[in-house]
Design a protein around this motif. Structure first.
Motif, PDB file in Angstrom:
ATOM      1  N   THR A  79      23.316  -9.688 -16.206  1.00  0.00           N
ATOM      2  CA  THR A  79      23.061  -8.913 -14.986  1.00  0.00           C
ATOM      3  C   THR A  79      22.189  -7.693 -15.288  1.00  0.00           C
ATOM      4  O   THR A  79      21.373  -7.295 -14.449  1.00  0.00           O
ATOM      5  CB  THR A  79      24.379  -8.464 -14.311  1.00  0.00           C
ATOM      6  OG1 THR A  79      25.222  -7.824 -15.256  1.00  0.00           O
ATOM      7  CG2 THR A  79      25.100  -9.654 -13.713  1.00  0.00           C
ATOM      8  N   ARG A  80      22.341  -7.116 -16.479  1.00  0.00           N
ATOM      9  CA  ARG A  80      21.447  -6.011 -16.856  1.00  0.00           C
ATOM     10  C   ARG A  80      19.994  -6.502 -16.930  1.00  0.00           C
ATOM     11  O   ARG A  80      19.072  -5.846 -16.430  1.00  0.00           O
ATOM     12  CB  ARG A  80      21.871  -5.419 -18.203  1.00  0.00           C
ATOM     13  CG  ARG A  80      21.002  -4.222 -18.620  1.00  0.00           C
ATOM     14  CD  ARG A  80      21.541  -3.531 -19.855  1.00  0.00           C
ATOM     15  NE  ARG A  80      21.556  -4.417 -21.004  1.00  0.00           N
ATOM     16  CZ  ARG A  80      22.655  -4.865 -21.585  1.00  0.00           C
ATOM     17  NH1 ARG A  80      23.845  -4.518 -21.128  1.00  0.00           N
ATOM     18  NH2 ARG A  80      22.583  -5.664 -22.644  1.00  0.00           N
ATOM     19  N   ARG A  83      18.712  -7.034 -13.381  1.00  0.00           N
ATOM     20  CA  ARG A  83      18.329  -5.786 -12.715  1.00  0.00           C
ATOM     21  C   ARG A  83      16.983  -5.283 -13.233  1.00  0.00           C
ATOM     22  O   ARG A  83      16.139  -4.813 -12.457  1.00  0.00           O
ATOM     23  CB  ARG A  83      19.400  -4.715 -12.937  1.00  0.00           C
ATOM     24  CG  ARG A  83      20.717  -5.004 -12.242  1.00  0.00           C
ATOM     25  CD  ARG A  83      21.667  -3.821 -12.349  1.00  0.00           C
ATOM     26  NE  ARG A  83      23.013  -4.189 -11.959  1.00  0.00           N
ATOM     27  CZ  ARG A  83      24.017  -4.343 -12.812  1.00  0.00           C
ATOM     28  NH1 ARG A  83      23.829  -4.159 -14.107  1.00  0.00           N
ATOM     29  NH2 ARG A  83      25.218  -4.675 -12.380  1.00  0.00           N
ATOM     30  N   GLU A  84      16.794  -5.362 -14.556  1.00  0.00           N
ATOM     31  CA  GLU A  84      15.530  -4.907 -15.139  1.00  0.00           C
ATOM     32  C   GLU A  84      14.364  -5.753 -14.643  1.00  0.00           C
ATOM     33  O   GLU A  84      13.310  -5.223 -14.269  1.00  0.00           O
ATOM     34  CB  GLU A  84      15.605  -4.960 -16.668  1.00  0.00           C
ATOM     35  CG  GLU A  84      16.561  -3.946 -17.272  1.00  0.00           C
ATOM     36  CD  GLU A  84      16.780  -4.167 -18.757  1.00  0.00           C
ATOM     37  OE1 GLU A  84      16.258  -5.172 -19.304  1.00  0.00           O
ATOM     38  OE2 GLU A  84      17.462  -3.334 -19.388  1.00  0.00           O
ATOM     39  N   GLY A  87      13.830  -5.190 -10.937  1.00  0.00           N
ATOM     40  CA  GLY A  87      13.393  -3.827 -10.666  1.00  0.00           C
ATOM     41  C   GLY A  87      11.930  -3.595 -10.989  1.00  0.00           C
ATOM     42  O   GLY A  87      11.386  -2.527 -10.685  1.00  0.00           O
ATOM     43  N   GLU A 141      26.417 -10.186  -8.246  1.00  0.00           N
ATOM     44  CA  GLU A 141      25.304  -9.259  -8.423  1.00  0.00           C
ATOM     45  C   GLU A 141      24.141  -9.615  -7.500  1.00  0.00           C
ATOM     46  O   GLU A 141      23.559  -8.738  -6.852  1.00  0.00           O
ATOM     47  CB  GLU A 141      24.830  -9.289  -9.878  1.00  0.00           C
ATOM     48  CG  GLU A 141      23.622  -8.411 -10.170  1.00  0.00           C
ATOM     49  CD  GLU A 141      23.876  -6.930  -9.987  1.00  0.00           C
ATOM     50  OE1 GLU A 141      22.897  -6.180  -9.826  1.00  0.00           O
ATOM     51  OE2 GLU A 141      25.055  -6.511  -9.983  1.00  0.00           O
ATOM     52  N   LEU A 145      22.223  -7.531  -4.391  1.00  0.00           N
ATOM     53  CA  LEU A 145      20.778  -7.350  -4.257  1.00  0.00           C
ATOM     54  C   LEU A 145      20.290  -7.867  -2.904  1.00  0.00           C
ATOM     55  O   LEU A 145      19.447  -7.241  -2.258  1.00  0.00           O
ATOM     56  CB  LEU A 145      20.065  -8.076  -5.402  1.00  0.00           C
ATOM     57  CG  LEU A 145      20.296  -7.472  -6.793  1.00  0.00           C
ATOM     58  CD1 LEU A 145      19.804  -8.422  -7.875  1.00  0.00           C
ATOM     59  CD2 LEU A 145      19.607  -6.126  -6.917  1.00  0.00           C
ATOM     60  N   ASP A 148      21.014  -5.420  -0.282  1.00  0.00           N
ATOM     61  CA  ASP A 148      20.046  -4.327  -0.289  1.00  0.00           C
ATOM     62  C   ASP A 148      18.769  -4.749   0.435  1.00  0.00           C
ATOM     63  O   ASP A 148      18.202  -3.989   1.214  1.00  0.00           O
ATOM     64  CB  ASP A 148      19.729  -3.922  -1.733  1.00  0.00           C
ATOM     65  CG  ASP A 148      18.775  -2.747  -1.808  1.00  0.00           C
ATOM     66  OD1 ASP A 148      19.077  -1.697  -1.217  1.00  0.00           O
ATOM     67  OD2 ASP A 148      17.704  -2.885  -2.451  1.00  0.00           O
TER      68      ASP A 148
END
Length: 217
Positions: A79-80, A83-84, A87, A141, A145, A148
């Protein structure tokens, strides 16, 4: 009071030791999976950790609990990365493409770890099922997103969780086929195909709502 303070400190040190030891055992499990494969046994995990199964079971009640800890570790890492990757762009379609490719890259980098974490473990003795697999955690996750996206588009966020898990279900099913079929197409090609399919459904709900006449200059 002093005795209570000393006892609290001892308890705190023991809790920290247990956390550190659990992390070491998760590390050993991942190493053993990479060496032996997804069907690795507890004896092989214990040997990799330089200990015995008895010691492993002091820190994890059973294989299910160890499996959960490994899933959570891998899901945190993935998940990190998601996100990277997502993003790096503000364009929703590019963000979906990045998420799909990141998931497939994880699978391609270590297929045995992927097989291990997505394999559903048996239910506990009480009939409950404590496992939250990798795809479930990642689906949560992606759902956040999507929520959002919807909020920025002025849309209802209620369906976000279902859509997030739906996208991951789509990718996981195709990824499982891809792995079983010994990767018949290159990863970038599969990622593009899945992005096209997922975007057909998402594009209508993550694009900004049209401006009203009052909002137009």
């Amino acid at each position: 009071m002093k005795e209570t303070t000393r006892r609290d400190r001892r308890d705190s040190r023991w809790d920290e030791h247990r956390r550190a030891r659990r992390e070491q055992l998760v590390d050993a499990t991942l190493t053993a999976v990479g060496r032996v494969g997804a069907a690795v046994g507890m004896e092989e995990i214990a040997a990799e950790a330089g200990t015995s199964k008895t010691v492993v079971y002091r820190h994890f009640a059973d294989r299910n609990e160890l499996h959960v800890a490994v899933c959570e570790r891998v899901a945190t890492q993935l998940t990190r990365k998601l996100r990277e990757a997502m993003g790096s762009s503000s364009d929703p379609r590019q963000m979906v493409a990045a998420a799909v490719d990141t998931y497939l890259a994880f699978l391609e980098a270590d297929p045995e770890v992927y097989r291990f974490v997505v394999t559903h473990s048996p239910a506990g003795d009480d009939g409950s099922d404590p496992i939250r697999t990798l795809s479930t955690l990642v689906g949560d996750e992606v759902g956040r997103l999507v929520a959002d996206f919807l909020a920025r588009a002025g849309q209802d966020t209620a369906p976000a969780a279902a859509w997030g898990h739906g996208v991951i279900g789509l990718v996981r099913a195709a990824a499982d086929w891809w792995l079983r079929a010994d990767r018949p197409v290159p990863r970038p090609q599969l990622a593009a195909q899945l992005t096209d399919l997922a975007w057909v459904g998402l594009s209508g709900v993550v694009t900004p709502a049209p401006r009203t006449l009052e909002e137009n200059p």
